[in-house]
Design a protein around this motif. Structure first.
Motif: not given
Length: 350
Positions: A87-111
């Motif tokens: 889970t993540g919400d920032g721009i710096n979380d994007a690589p990890a979100l992409k790499r994970a089997d299931v990336g979960v972004a917060l609704g209040s996070g960045t595009e």
């Protein structure tokens, strides 16, 4: 968090915040916070892959981490064959979100985080993830129930017709009778099974590994056993009636009735692939009850309603005939449940 642990999931905190902040949040959430469970990003850099592998299981709080650290943590768990959600919400979380089997972004996070994710939490509530896991397990269970139900019935029909062709005897059922069983008798129960309520203890199971197929070994065995016993019983009945000199229309009606009754028995057997029928609440799925009653009504109509008798080439059956049909169905049900019991006990011993 507690429910996640019971469900076999391992929550960990990976944050760029200060160590003291990470520890405070971890304690509030009920994490074990000791020196061996906590690590800083800069200390992680000093660990070799082997050293990190040894400590991975115990580490639950990562503080002052950078995007590269998040990627390393995910890769380490994936290397173990684990399914990783991030889970993540920032721009710096994007690589990890992409790499994970299931990336979960917060609704209040960045595009950027949302684009890199598989799921977006509109409420920013962690409990939504737990509910999604629960619902996912129910859906997977029900898909497997429907697959087992449909393939076992189809397998029975294929073998039944195939053996009769090879033996050079009349077909035990006509094409229209098979079509009737597949569309009318099977149609509603397989839809009803998709609405089966969640089984007790569904969130106490361990997550399934990556390599577990949709069609499991137990399902394959159950399909084969259902098909084998069904065909053994039906072919024995067919050849017995044929040798006794009964009219082919009567014989086909008996086989047709047996196939239809078996679909009802198998439908209730498939309510759970983890429990025997005597351990289930047979009335928990009202849609299945309605589907079964409708199927019985249509079966009676197919055998006693004159226009359908002409269409399906059936003849009326007497009480003695129905007693044979129901008895053979119960024998088949018992053999199926013995097979399920074997796999259930075997899994418990493992």
């Amino acid at each position: 968090i507690s429910l996640c642990k019971k469900a076999g999931m391992k929550p960990i905190i990976v944050t760029g915040d200060h160590l003291l902040t990470a520890k405070a949040v971890a304690r509030e959430l009920g994490f074990k916070v000791e020196n061996e469970n906590v690590i800083l990003g800069q200390d992680l850099d000093e660990l070799s892959d082997k050293e990190f592998e040894k400590r991975l299981e115990n580490l639950t709080v990562y503080a002052r981490v950078e995007p590269k650290h998040k990627l390393r943590i995910i890769k380490a768990w994936q290397k173990r064959g684990e399914v990783v959600a991030m889970t993540g919400d920032g721009i710096n979380d994007a690589p990890a979100l992409k790499r994970a089997d299931v990336g979960v972004a917060l609704g209040s996070g960045t595009e950027v985080a949302k684009e890199a994710s598989d799921l977006i939490l509109l409420t920013d509530n962690f409990s939504t993830i737990v509910k999604a896991v629960r619902e996912g397990r129910v859906i997977l269970d029900n898909i497997r129930k429907v697959i087992t139900y449909l393939i076992s019935d189809s397998f029975t029909e294929v073998i039944l017709v195939g053996v009769s062709i090879m033996a050079g005897v009349p077909l035990p059922v006509t094409a229209l009778q098979i079509l009737w069983v597949n569309l009318i008798e099977d149609g509603l129960p397989d839809i009803a099974l998709s609405f089966e309520p969640e089984e007790k203890g569904i969130m106490k199971r361990k997550p399934e590994p990556h390599d577990v197929p949709l069609l499991t070994r137990e399902m394959k065995a159950l399909i084969l056993i259902v098909g084998f016993f069904d065909d053994l019983i039906l072919l024995a009945l067919f050849f017995w009636l044929l040798r006794a000199g009964h009219d082919i229309s009567f014989i086909r009606t008996m086989i047709f009735a047996n196939l239809s009754i078996d679909t009802f028995y198998v439908a209730f057997t498939c309510k759970s692939l983890r429990k025997n029928i005597w351990e289930m609440n047979l009335f928990s799925n009202k849609f299945l009850i309605i589907a079964t009653l409708f199927g019985m009504l249509m079966l009676i109509s197919a055998i006693y309603f004159p226009p359908l008798q002409v269409l399906l080439e059936t003849v009326p059956l007497g009480i003695y005939d129905w007693s044979i049909v129901l008895l053979l169905g119960l024998i088949d049900l018992g053999l199926i449940e013995v097979t399920k019991w074997y796999f259930i006990v075997k899994k418990e011993l493992e």
